[in-house]
Design a protein around this motif. Structure first.
Motif, PDB file in Angstrom:
ATOM      1  N   UNK A  50     -17.375  42.672 -80.038  1.00  0.00           N
ATOM      2  CA  UNK A  50     -17.113  43.672 -81.079  1.00  0.00           C
ATOM      3  C   UNK A  50     -17.944  44.914 -80.790  1.00  0.00           C
ATOM      4  N   UNK A  51     -17.250  46.034 -80.533  1.00  0.00           N
ATOM      5  CA  UNK A  51     -17.948  47.279 -80.206  1.00  0.00           C
ATOM      6  C   UNK A  51     -17.256  48.475 -80.825  1.00  0.00           C
ATOM      7  N   UNK A  52     -18.069  49.493 -81.141  1.00  0.00           N
ATOM      8  CA  UNK A  52     -17.575  50.787 -81.585  1.00  0.00           C
ATOM      9  C   UNK A  52     -18.191  51.847 -80.675  1.00  0.00           C
ATOM     10  N   UNK A  53     -17.681  53.057 -80.773  1.00  0.00           N
ATOM     11  CA  UNK A  53     -18.161  54.155 -79.938  1.00  0.00           C
ATOM     12  C   UNK A  53     -18.222  55.427 -80.785  1.00  0.00           C
ATOM     13  N   UNK A  54     -19.222  56.258 -80.526  1.00  0.00           N
ATOM     14  CA  UNK A  54     -19.289  57.580 -81.145  1.00  0.00           C
ATOM     15  C   UNK A  54     -19.939  58.535 -80.167  1.00  0.00           C
ATOM     16  N   UNK A  55     -19.761  59.830 -80.413  1.00  0.00           N
ATOM     17  CA  UNK A  55     -20.392  60.804 -79.521  1.00  0.00           C
ATOM     18  C   UNK A  55     -21.227  61.780 -80.332  1.00  0.00           C
ATOM     19  N   UNK A  56     -22.275  62.269 -79.667  1.00  0.00           N
ATOM     20  CA  UNK A  56     -23.256  63.169 -80.279  1.00  0.00           C
ATOM     21  C   UNK A  56     -23.441  64.359 -79.347  1.00  0.00           C
ATOM     22  N   UNK A  57     -23.528  65.549 -79.924  1.00  0.00           N
ATOM     23  CA  UNK A  57     -23.832  66.748 -79.145  1.00  0.00           C
ATOM     24  C   UNK A  57     -25.092  66.487 -78.330  1.00  0.00           C
ATOM     25  N   UNK A  58     -25.037  66.760 -77.048  1.00  0.00           N
ATOM     26  CA  UNK A  58     -26.170  66.475 -76.166  1.00  0.00           C
ATOM     27  C   UNK A  58     -27.409  67.298 -76.500  1.00  0.00           C
ATOM     28  N   UNK A  59     -27.259  68.352 -77.290  1.00  0.00           N
ATOM     29  CA  UNK A  59     -28.405  69.162 -77.721  1.00  0.00           C
ATOM     30  C   UNK A  59     -28.947  68.730 -79.079  1.00  0.00           C
ATOM     31  N   UNK A  60     -28.379  67.694 -79.674  1.00  0.00           N
ATOM     32  CA  UNK A  60     -28.812  67.240 -80.989  1.00  0.00           C
ATOM     33  C   UNK A  60     -30.263  66.750 -80.939  1.00  0.00           C
ATOM     34  N   UNK A  61     -31.038  67.149 -81.926  1.00  0.00           N
ATOM     35  CA  UNK A  61     -32.431  66.692 -82.037  1.00  0.00           C
ATOM     36  C   UNK A  61     -32.494  65.191 -82.354  1.00  0.00           C
ATOM     37  N   UNK A  62     -31.424  64.630 -82.872  1.00  0.00           N
ATOM     38  CA  UNK A  62     -31.380  63.207 -83.208  1.00  0.00           C
ATOM     39  C   UNK A  62     -31.105  62.325 -82.004  1.00  0.00           C
ATOM     40  N   UNK A  63     -30.501  62.886 -80.964  1.00  0.00           N
ATOM     41  CA  UNK A  63     -30.069  62.093 -79.812  1.00  0.00           C
ATOM     42  C   UNK A  63     -31.195  61.276 -79.170  1.00  0.00           C
ATOM     43  N   UNK A  64     -32.404  61.790 -78.995  1.00  0.00           N
ATOM     44  CA  UNK A  64     -33.450  60.972 -78.362  1.00  0.00           C
ATOM     45  C   UNK A  64     -33.769  59.677 -79.118  1.00  0.00           C
ATOM     46  N   UNK A  65     -33.455  59.620 -80.403  1.00  0.00           N
ATOM     47  CA  UNK A  65     -33.714  58.420 -81.199  1.00  0.00           C
ATOM     48  C   UNK A  65     -32.587  57.390 -81.075  1.00  0.00           C
ATOM     49  N   UNK A  66     -31.471  57.795 -80.492  1.00  0.00           N
ATOM     50  CA  UNK A  66     -30.310  56.922 -80.354  1.00  0.00           C
ATOM     51  C   UNK A  66     -30.266  56.323 -78.948  1.00  0.00           C
ATOM     52  N   UNK A  67     -31.387  55.806 -78.515  1.00  0.00           N
ATOM     53  CA  UNK A  67     -31.519  55.270 -77.164  1.00  0.00           C
ATOM     54  C   UNK A  67     -30.937  53.861 -77.076  1.00  0.00           C
TER      55      UNK A  67
END
Length: 162
Positions: A50-67
């Motif tokens: 069971x998997x889902x997928x999403x995308x985040x702007x590569x410049x988002x300040x939140x992205x480093x926390x979504x490791x």
């Protein structure tokens, strides 16, 4: 190979005709701080596992926390939660202030009253143009059958038409 002739603005306008749901993705950072952001690029990916997928702007300040390895909460917003979508898209504010949430046992917050929710671990991150594509193995999920999801189409938030 043929050179693309489509501009980002043209692609946004055409893709925007396809309505999607609006999700809020949350993660509890290593510092203990809750991070959350609005995502409209979300989809199911796999049934086994069971998997889902999403995308985040590569410049988002939140992205480093979504490791990879991070547990995330994904709340599919319901009708009447447009202000929450807007709030989690803003910068420079406490996005959680005044928003009713539920903390999952794995750490991430979920938006109370959401139409559906998922909790899982990020298993992959891929570069995809100006975004990062994140795949999540789902550990738990549920839906509120008494509500309908909020819709996003042509750059605007909509409730369902009766």
């Amino acid at each position: 190979m043929m050179e693309p002739t489509v501009s980002g603005d043209q692609l946004r306008a055409v893709v925007g005709t396809f309505p999607s749901g609006i999700t809020v993705v949350t993660v509890n950072a290593e510092t203990g701080a809750d991070i959350g952001l609005t995502i409209s690029a979300f989809s199911s990916l796999s049934l086994e596992p069971a998997m889902v997928v999403f995308s985040v702007d590569s410049n988002s300040r939140s992205l480093p926390h979504l490791e990879v390895g991070a547990f995330v909460g994904i709340s599919v917003l319901a009708e009447g939660q447009a202000e929450i979508a807007s709030r989690f898209a803003r910068r420079g504010i406490d996005r959680f202030e005044g928003v009713e949430t539920i903390r999952d046992e794995h750490g991430p917050m979920l938006i109370d009253g959401a139409a559906a929710w998922f909790v899982g671990a990020v298993v992959n991150a891929f570069e995809g143009g100006d975004h990062t594509i994140l795949t999540v193995e789902v550990h738990a999920c549920g839906a509120n059958e008494k509500t309908r999801p909020l819709l996003y189409q042509r750059g605007r938030v909509h409730d369902w038409a009766d």
